[in-house]
Design an enzyme around this catalytic site. Sequence first.
Site, PDB file in Angstrom:
ATOM      1  N   GLY A 296       0.743  -1.308  -0.013  1.00  0.00           N
ATOM      2  CA  GLY A 296      -0.275   0.012   0.013  1.00  0.00           C
ATOM      3  C   GLY A 296       0.740   1.350   0.090  1.00  0.00           C
TER       4      GLY A 296
ATOM      5  CG  ASN B 264      -0.429   2.000  -8.080  1.00  0.00           C
ATOM      6  OD1 ASN B 264      -1.423   1.373  -8.288  1.00  0.00           O
ATOM      7  ND2 ASN B 264       0.709   1.279  -8.441  1.00  0.00           N
TER       8      ASN B 264
ATOM      9  CB  CYS C 150       4.430  -1.445 -15.379  1.00  0.00           C
ATOM     10  SG  CYS C 150       2.991  -0.559 -15.223  1.00  0.00           S
TER      11      CYS C 150
ATOM     12  CD  GLU D 140       7.692   7.924 -10.768  1.00  0.00           C
ATOM     13  OE1 GLU D 140       7.605   6.821 -10.721  1.00  0.00           O
ATOM     14  OE2 GLU D 140       8.438   8.280  -9.784  1.00  0.00           O
TER      15      GLU D 140
ATOM     16  N   PRO E 166       0.269   5.997  -3.147  1.00  0.00           N
ATOM     17  CG  PRO E 166       0.625   8.034  -1.893  1.00  0.00           C
ATOM     18  CD  PRO E 166       1.318   6.542  -2.042  1.00  0.00           C
TER      19      PRO E 166
ATOM     20  CG  HIS F 282       3.975   5.965 -14.299  1.00  0.00           C
ATOM     21  ND1 HIS F 282       4.127   4.614 -13.569  1.00  0.00           N
ATOM     22  CD2 HIS F 282       4.960   6.738 -13.599  1.00  0.00           C
ATOM     23  CE1 HIS F 282       5.198   4.776 -12.465  1.00  0.00           C
ATOM     24  NE2 HIS F 282       5.455   5.955 -12.819  1.00  0.00           N
TER      25      HIS F 282
ATOM     26  NE  ARG G 237       9.231   1.775  -8.386  1.00  0.00           N
ATOM     27  CZ  ARG G 237       8.777   1.541  -9.481  1.00  0.00           C
ATOM     28  NH1 ARG G 237       7.737   1.857 -10.067  1.00  0.00           N
ATOM     29  NH2 ARG G 237       9.877   0.719 -10.231  1.00  0.00           N
TER      30      ARG G 237
HETATM   31  O1  SUG Z   1       5.228   2.703  -8.833  1.00  0.00           O
HETATM   32  N1  SUG Z   1       3.654   0.050  -7.787  1.00  0.00           N
HETATM   33  C1  SUG Z   1       4.389   0.697  -8.702  1.00  0.00           C
HETATM   34  C2  SUG Z   1       3.651   0.234  -9.991  1.00  0.00           C
HETATM   35  C3  SUG Z   1       4.540   0.914 -11.094  1.00  0.00           C
HETATM   36  C4  SUG Z   1       3.722   0.704 -12.378  1.00  0.00           C
HETATM   37  N2  SUG Z   1       4.727   1.189 -13.573  1.00  0.00           N
HETATM   38  C5  SUG Z   1       4.177   1.817 -14.760  1.00  0.00           C
HETATM   39  N3  SUG Z   1       2.942   2.331 -14.609  1.00  0.00           N
HETATM   40  N4  SUG Z   1       5.079   1.767 -15.513  1.00  0.00           N
HETATM   41  C6  SUG Z   1       4.233   2.124  -8.536  1.00  0.00           C
HETATM   42  O2  SUG Z   1       3.439   2.893  -8.106  1.00  0.00           O
HETATM   43  C7  SUG Z   1       3.304  -0.591  -5.385  1.00  0.00           C
HETATM   44  C8  SUG Z   1       3.947  -1.109  -4.085  1.00  0.00           C
HETATM   45  C9  SUG Z   1       3.362  -1.293  -2.853  1.00  0.00           C
HETATM   46  O3  SUG Z   1       2.170  -0.733  -2.738  1.00  0.00           O
HETATM   47  O4  SUG Z   1       3.538  -2.301  -2.176  1.00  0.00           O
HETATM   48  C10 SUG Z   1       3.939   0.080  -6.315  1.00  0.00           C
HETATM   49  O5  SUG Z   1       5.196   0.635  -6.341  1.00  0.00           O
END
Ligand code: SUG
Length: 440
Positions: A18, A23, A363, A172, A21, A246, A136
């Site tokens: 989680g 996403n 992704c 990103e 935020p 993104h 990240r």
């Molecule tokens: O950065 N999810 C990644 C997903 C990245 C997707 N990439 C592209 N769209 N290219 C992010 O939001 C979730 C991790 C967690 O909640 O445990 C996460 O980092």
Amino acid sequence: MREVNFDGLCGPTHNYGGLSPGNVASMTHSGARSSPKSAALQGLAKMRFVRELGVPAALLPPQPRPSLRWLRSVGFRGGDDDVIRQAAAGDGVWLRLASSAAAMWTANAATVAPSPDTADQRLHLVPANLNFMVHRAIEAETTHSVLRAIFADEARFAVHAPLPAVSQLADEGAANHTRLHVPGRPAVHLLAWGRRGLGGGRAPVRFPARHTYEAAESLARLLQLDPEHTLLPQQHPDGIDAGAFHTDVLAVGDGGLLLVHELAFADLDGLLEGLRRRLGDGFTAVIARESELPVADAVAAYPFNSQLLTTESGRRVIVAPEESRENPRALDFLSRVQADGHVDAVHYLDLRQSMRNGGGPACLRLRVAMSDQERAAIQARVFVDDPLLEELNAWVERSYRDALDPRDLADPLLARESMAALDELTGILRIGSVYDFQRG
Ligand code: SUG
């Protein structure tokens, strides 16, 4: 030139923390039980599938998690087990930040410009600083070291350092980059962004914009792109507010074809006009309007977060997530794209472990257009073939857990298992000691 898709391989600590935020999938699945083994096997199955379609596939290895080095850098002390125990205290957020397997989404690993498009005719890569999200940002240093190990030949490849790690330059990576190309014309690069780092302009109000305009400008310079063929469109703030953190959540391009939702870019008409001027009649845009495909469906089912691929035999195919087949609006859109003759086939793959954290097929891969000579210059064993896939499958089967509850992150054994597995992997990939724990 052929495009090689460098897929990320999910690491042994894959979990639903989680942590992102904005996403929607990450927010929705926070705290759920994960299956690291299924996640890695789903990723390997995708690599196999793409390769069998006739598109070269390669891989980027996972990163060491939990990152003990990072936990120590924020003040946790003692032996490895002590550090993990302290970081697990309270709601465990420090340990979750240090344990995310998010490096699997290699569309965020770097931004890449192939050699025909750059001033010095080398292939340029800028590892993304991923500075907007704590979990990240941990990736950038190891990504840099992995890319340097793979793209080691400096006569052909330029691996830059990530942009300075400040919020104004939050980058990103390729998730916000699209390269379009029609024969006989220079390629056009779209470097999209969500907010102005130095202030001004419209920004989303509900969810955060990650990537800045200033980062996009800096990438264009570092990649040595021709300014005449580089466009810097803004992501639509309403698209970000709907969960398109993104660009690749609402748009995907290949060759002269762009599939795009009307809320992908703030000024879609202006962008399309700029693309038509540069690419001529060879350029086609397929636009999904809200009436056809509401943005909420696009964000939930990820039809744009597909791989739009040209195979060896010149067929154009879409590799989409299973969720897009299950969502009637997304399915209708992709079926229309095929019925109108823009693609020859649409394939749906089960990537649910990754999708629950907001990561679809697009992704999970970094596109690197390369010549045969450039491919031959890479010594590491990262290009996927049947023997490597067999070895990796067996390695996952014996090294990864079937299930992981968020509480299991506190198990010091998991960290030891994970390091042992990654140590073995660097041997399989003949990539050298790229991880901090291997360098002592
Ligand atoms: O950065 N999810 C990644 C997903 C990245 C997707 N990439 C592209 N769209 N290219 C992010 O939001 C979730 C991790 C967690 O909640 O445990 C996460 O980092």
